[in-house]
Design a protein around this motif. Structure first.
Motif, short mmCIF file in Angstrom:
data_model
loop_
_atom_site.label_atom_id
_atom_site.label_comp_id
_atom_site.label_asym_id
_atom_site.label_seq_id
_atom_site.Cartn_x
_atom_site.Cartn_y
_atom_site.Cartn_z
N LEU A 2 0.84 -1.19 0.00
CA LEU A 2 0.00 0.00 0.00
C LEU A 2 0.88 1.24 0.00
O LEU A 2 1.78 1.37 0.83
N LEU A 221 -7.57 -2.23 5.34
CA LEU A 221 -6.13 -2.44 5.21
C LEU A 221 -5.75 -3.90 5.46
O LEU A 221 -4.97 -4.49 4.71
N ARG A 225 -4.23 -6.28 2.48
CA ARG A 225 -2.83 -6.68 2.63
C ARG A 225 -2.70 -8.20 2.67
O ARG A 225 -1.67 -8.75 2.30
N ARG A 232 -1.13 -0.83 -4.37
CA ARG A 232 -2.37 -0.06 -4.40
C ARG A 232 -2.07 1.30 -3.79
O ARG A 232 -1.22 1.44 -2.93
N LEU A 234 -3.36 4.26 -1.41
CA LEU A 234 -4.28 4.61 -0.33
C LEU A 234 -4.30 6.12 -0.22
O LEU A 234 -3.28 6.74 0.11
#
Length: 263
Positions: A2, A221, A225, A232, A234
């Motif tokens: 992320l 999250l 994950r 990705r 965020l």
């Protein structure tokens, strides 16, 4: 993986001020990646995009996405305009040096407040995507369809309808957990259904360090994950991070570190 980003909305709000606050303040507050909200007539012009790229290079900011107005249209004329607009958005993303175009869908009510046929609106959106997907693939730009509780892309049913009918690895989902909750849907079930398609995230709440919505963020999250190692973005929208609120560099850096530890 992320990657943390901030939205230009966090700095400039809905003002059409040529991203003055984000360029003044984002780097000073420790942010590197920016999603630019390009909702105005000037936003995607070649000259404006060249200027934004120069300013990003000069400030060290990394553009990660362009957030533009909604996909779809209920008439052939509207679809023609909108398809051309999204083709330009893809082109602008390449010129700016990012590879995501983010947008929601059309509102489900017309100007008189009457609800329109959802499947008809989704068919209009599909017609647009059929024309956009080949160019997005050629340009290697991801189209991120954002859920919103008051429009045609509200939840699972709409996305199942779309992805049963279009198969492109460059057409995916921007997940807004807050709007998914507002539509009465389960974040966990949505992620289980669409995890490979989710390539962009918007965290709910007003500040990344204000964790009154901690359980929603934690679920998003954790579940993502655990699913894949794909990158990705965020993105935190809706925060007032500009120095017009007189936060010190040290305080802002400390708040950002709190946010990063949560990731």
């Amino acid at each position: 993986m992320l990657l943390l980003a901030a939205s230009s909305l966090s700095f400039d709000g809905f003002e059409n001020n040529n991203f003055q606050c984000v360029f003044n303040d984002a780097g000073r507050l420790g942010y590197e990646r920016i999603e630019f909200n390009c909702w105005y007539a000037e936003s995607l012009t070649p000259g404006r995009i060249r200027e934004m790229r120069r300013r990003c290079e000069g400030t060290g900011l990394q553009p990660v996405a362009l957030h533009v107005s909604a996909f779809g249209g209920s008439t052939s004329e509207q679809l023609s305009w909108n398809t051309a607009h999204k083709l330009r958005a893809i082109e602008a993303a390449v010129e700016l040096g990012c590879r995501r175009v983010v947008a929601s869908g059309m509102h489900i009510e017309d100007r008189d407040g009457e609800r329109t046929d959802t499947n008809a609106l989704l068919d209009d959106l599909l017609r647009e995507l059929y024309n956009l997907a080949p160019y997005a693939e050629e340009a290697d730009v991801l189209l991120c369809l954002e859920n919103h509780c008051s429009n045609v892309l509200a939840g699972q049913q709409a996305y199942h309808y779309l992805f049963d009918r279009i198969d492109s690895d460059h057409v995916g989902i921007c997940l807004d957990g807050g709007h998914l909750e507002a539509a009465g849907e389960s974040i966990g079930e949505f992620i289980e259904a669409f995890a490979p398609r989710i390539n962009h995230l918007i965290t709910p709440g007003t500040c990344p360090w204000n964790f009154h919505r901690r359980s929603v963020r934690a679920e998003i999250l954790y579940r993502l994950r655990m699913r894949t190692d794909e990158s990705r973005i965020l993105c935190f929208p809706g925060m007032n991070l500009s120095d017009r609120h007189d936060r010190s560099r040290e305080d802002s850096g400390e708040m950002r570190e709190k946010c990063l530890r949560r990731l």
